[in-house]
Design an enzyme around this catalytic site. Structure first.
Site, PDB file in Angstrom:
ATOM      1  N   ARG A  15      -3.607   8.091  -4.590  1.00  0.00           N
ATOM      2  CA  ARG A  15      -4.594   7.669  -3.592  1.00  0.00           C
ATOM      3  C   ARG A  15      -3.983   7.664  -2.183  1.00  0.00           C
ATOM      4  O   ARG A  15      -4.258   8.537  -1.376  1.00  0.00           O
ATOM      5  CB  ARG A  15      -5.149   6.260  -3.933  1.00  0.00           C
ATOM      6  CG  ARG A  15      -6.471   5.905  -3.245  1.00  0.00           C
ATOM      7  CD  ARG A  15      -6.413   5.639  -1.752  1.00  0.00           C
ATOM      8  NE  ARG A  15      -5.576   4.495  -1.395  1.00  0.00           N
ATOM      9  CZ  ARG A  15      -5.302   4.147  -0.142  1.00  0.00           C
ATOM     10  NH1 ARG A  15      -5.788   4.853   0.890  1.00  0.00           N
ATOM     11  NH2 ARG A  15      -4.519   3.122   0.118  1.00  0.00           N
ATOM     12  N   ASP A  16      -3.116   6.716  -1.915  1.00  0.00           N
ATOM     13  CA  ASP A  16      -2.543   6.587  -0.573  1.00  0.00           C
ATOM     14  C   ASP A  16      -1.818   7.868  -0.171  1.00  0.00           C
ATOM     15  O   ASP A  16      -1.862   8.294   0.990  1.00  0.00           O
ATOM     16  CB  ASP A  16      -1.570   5.396  -0.558  1.00  0.00           C
ATOM     17  CG  ASP A  16      -1.137   4.992   0.848  1.00  0.00           C
ATOM     18  OD1 ASP A  16      -1.718   5.503   1.821  1.00  0.00           O
ATOM     19  OD2 ASP A  16      -0.218   4.172   0.972  1.00  0.00           O
ATOM     20  N   HIS A 206       5.045  -2.952   0.869  1.00  0.00           N
ATOM     21  CA  HIS A 206       4.561  -1.572   1.011  1.00  0.00           C
ATOM     22  C   HIS A 206       5.221  -0.993   2.270  1.00  0.00           C
ATOM     23  O   HIS A 206       4.842  -1.323   3.390  1.00  0.00           O
ATOM     24  CB  HIS A 206       3.032  -1.596   1.143  1.00  0.00           C
ATOM     25  CG  HIS A 206       2.407  -0.244   1.304  1.00  0.00           C
ATOM     26  ND1 HIS A 206       1.678   0.355   0.303  1.00  0.00           N
ATOM     27  CD2 HIS A 206       2.395   0.623   2.355  1.00  0.00           C
ATOM     28  CE1 HIS A 206       1.246   1.537   0.727  1.00  0.00           C
ATOM     29  NE2 HIS A 206       1.659   1.719   1.974  1.00  0.00           N
ATOM     30  N   HIS A 208       6.951   2.253   4.656  1.00  0.00           N
ATOM     31  CA  HIS A 208       6.944   3.675   5.015  1.00  0.00           C
ATOM     32  C   HIS A 208       8.331   4.052   5.532  1.00  0.00           C
ATOM     33  O   HIS A 208       9.012   3.237   6.145  1.00  0.00           O
ATOM     34  CB  HIS A 208       5.872   3.956   6.077  1.00  0.00           C
ATOM     35  CG  HIS A 208       4.501   4.062   5.484  1.00  0.00           C
ATOM     36  ND1 HIS A 208       3.752   5.202   5.540  1.00  0.00           N
ATOM     37  CD2 HIS A 208       3.770   3.166   4.777  1.00  0.00           C
ATOM     38  CE1 HIS A 208       2.592   5.003   4.923  1.00  0.00           C
ATOM     39  NE2 HIS A 208       2.579   3.767   4.450  1.00  0.00           N
ATOM     40  N   CYS A 239      -0.401   7.744   7.397  1.00  0.00           N
ATOM     41  CA  CYS A 239      -1.672   7.171   7.846  1.00  0.00           C
ATOM     42  C   CYS A 239      -2.146   7.927   9.071  1.00  0.00           C
ATOM     43  O   CYS A 239      -1.510   7.882  10.115  1.00  0.00           O
ATOM     44  CB  CYS A 239      -1.495   5.684   8.171  1.00  0.00           C
ATOM     45  SG  CYS A 239      -2.953   4.929   8.909  1.00  0.00           S
ATOM     46  N   ASN A 248       5.362   7.674   2.779  1.00  0.00           N
ATOM     47  CA  ASN A 248       5.530   6.424   2.046  1.00  0.00           C
ATOM     48  C   ASN A 248       6.932   6.389   1.465  1.00  0.00           C
ATOM     49  O   ASN A 248       7.584   7.417   1.303  1.00  0.00           O
ATOM     50  CB  ASN A 248       4.518   6.367   0.888  1.00  0.00           C
ATOM     51  CG  ASN A 248       3.130   5.975   1.330  1.00  0.00           C
ATOM     52  OD1 ASN A 248       2.830   4.805   1.471  1.00  0.00           O
ATOM     53  ND2 ASN A 248       2.272   6.966   1.561  1.00  0.00           N
TER      54      ASN A 248
END
Lengths: 289, 289
Positions: A15-16, A206, A208, A239, A248
């Site tokens: 997804r991300d 989370h 990056h 993003c 990520n």
């Protein structure tokens, strides 16, 4: 060095990692990726987003992917940015949903065109409905350390959103360094303060790797007692609303570090490394190695 | 998070970074690199190796580079693998020398064709002579965590070499993760034990980013109280005798992390980032960005 004995890595690549990929990705490829990740030992993945196909064409197959995950028997998370999305997720029998709100008001306004409080109001309704349906709720705080529009984000701004998420009964709160601007010191300090303020709340990290600090930040968060982290196979993702926020935390890198440190993850390292070239082949930014 | 307030970064790009570069690098380019690094605030650099030009053609200009560094007025380190090299370094008025011995006997045998004890015997003679000349002595321990030939290196093997270096009066002992196989846990554990065993000895951390853990390893060593680290501009370097050991800890990455954490280094970040493209242009492996 005080670190958790066991860590849950939540794979967010499908997804991300793929959501904003400009290259078209077939539903079959996504299914193959999810199947391989499940075989590598992931007990939980973020696999779909119920968003408008007009704005996010890459997630147009959220229903089919969810059906596939249900058939596969895995626990998965689907992003549901609003009530309408949640209703679709309920129809699709999604076991876990995720909402997100930026710690920075500027980001919320620019990204989802709502104030932080407007977003929280919608989240309240969504969590109530989700709980009625027995759905697990993940609450993302985006831009928890810095924001591309306003610069530094204060702990008070982060805590404002976290406190509301705690009050709304989020099953876990995911603290996102969405643009990769955190450093190990601020990561340790903020997670330690949050754990202190909300000892019964489950927090997730989370990170990056925009500035190469994702692994060091993970280590710092572990030392503050955090034992759940999102990662993305091959480092897929970024993003688009956040300039420069590519990459990520790569699953294969964090899984290797944890394994070498003797931390249990339940993952099969060899299987993970075999998936990396396929994952990277889905991205226009990354080169398969 | 208990970390030093101040860290010394020792730039090793001009020597460790370029020594095994297959592409020819002019002496003028090296001087330009050293000059730019001095302008960026480095108070100490490793700039030359007194080795046979037949085996290491890239270091054939050690005398001229040392003369340049003397004229520039910087403190620099030159690698001197044996007595003959030390005599050349003395002639060249080198202020600091470095010797290296592997913690792994297998590595010593394969790399320099001497046993660990034979190497230590030569080091003893060299340190005596260096001290007579008022030269600062750096002692590298290569393969302090793992070795490409024998696999894991035990703490006892590492400590065997460290203890002898302490006894021989090394001014600093540089613990090298030459092939990039360390992880934050073993780094913390080993540095903490060494600091405990030799409280008056100065230890330096030297990490490679082969498995992307160099920054996390630096963070772990800082938590064990280490406040000196080698780094290489642009991530130049690697070890040709150690398969897969590409990439020193990149100066610009560690300098940024430390700056963001509020740790003093005395370095000018903007100047450092300006040097990176030039440094990478000297390497056949790295692409200028």
């Amino acid at each position: 060095m005080n670190i958790p004995k066991k860590i849950e890595l939540i794979e967010v690549g499908p997804r991300d990692g793929l959501q904003n990929e400009p290259k078209a990705i077939s539903t079959a490829s996504k299914k193959e990726l999810i199947r391989q990740l499940a075989d590598a030992g992931f007990s939980r993945m973020e696999t779909a987003a119920f968003v408008s196909p007009k704005w996010v064409p890459q997630m147009a197959d959220a229903d089919e992917i969810s059906q596939f995950c249900n058939d596969l028997g895995i626990t998965y998370i689907a992003l549901t940015p609003n009530l309408k999305a949640l209703e679709r997720a309920i129809q699709a029998n999604v076991p876990q949903i995720a909402v997100f709100i930026g710690a920075s008001s500027t980001f919320n306004q620019k990204n989802i065109n709502k104030t932080t409080d407007e977003s929280l109001l919608e989240t309240e309704k969504m969590f109530r409905l989700a709980k009625e349906q027995g759905i697990f709720t993940r609450a993302y705080v985006s831009m928890s350390f810095a924001c591309p529009y306003q610069g530094n984000v204060s702990f008070e701004e982060l805590n404002y959103v976290c406190r509301r998420f705690v009050e709304l009964g989020a099953d876990e709160i995911d603290i996102g360094d969405t643009n990769g601007y955190a450093n190990p010191k601020i990561v340790y300090d903020r997670f330690a303060r949050l754990k202190d303020l909300y000892p019964d709340t489950v927090f997730v990290g989370h990170f990056h790797d925009t500035r190469k600090m994702a692994l060091a930040n993970t280590l710092a968060a572990m030392q503050a007692g955090i034992d759940k982290f999102d990662s993305s196979i091959g480092g897929l993702g970024g993003c688009p609303f956040s300039p420069g926020a590519t990459g990520n935390l790569a699953t294969e890198e964090v899984a290797l570090m944890l394994s070498e440190m003797g931390v249990e993850t339940g993952l099969k390292l060899e299987e993970i490394s075999k998936i990396v070239p396929f994952a990277k082949s889905l991205s226009s930014r990354l080169q398969p190695v």
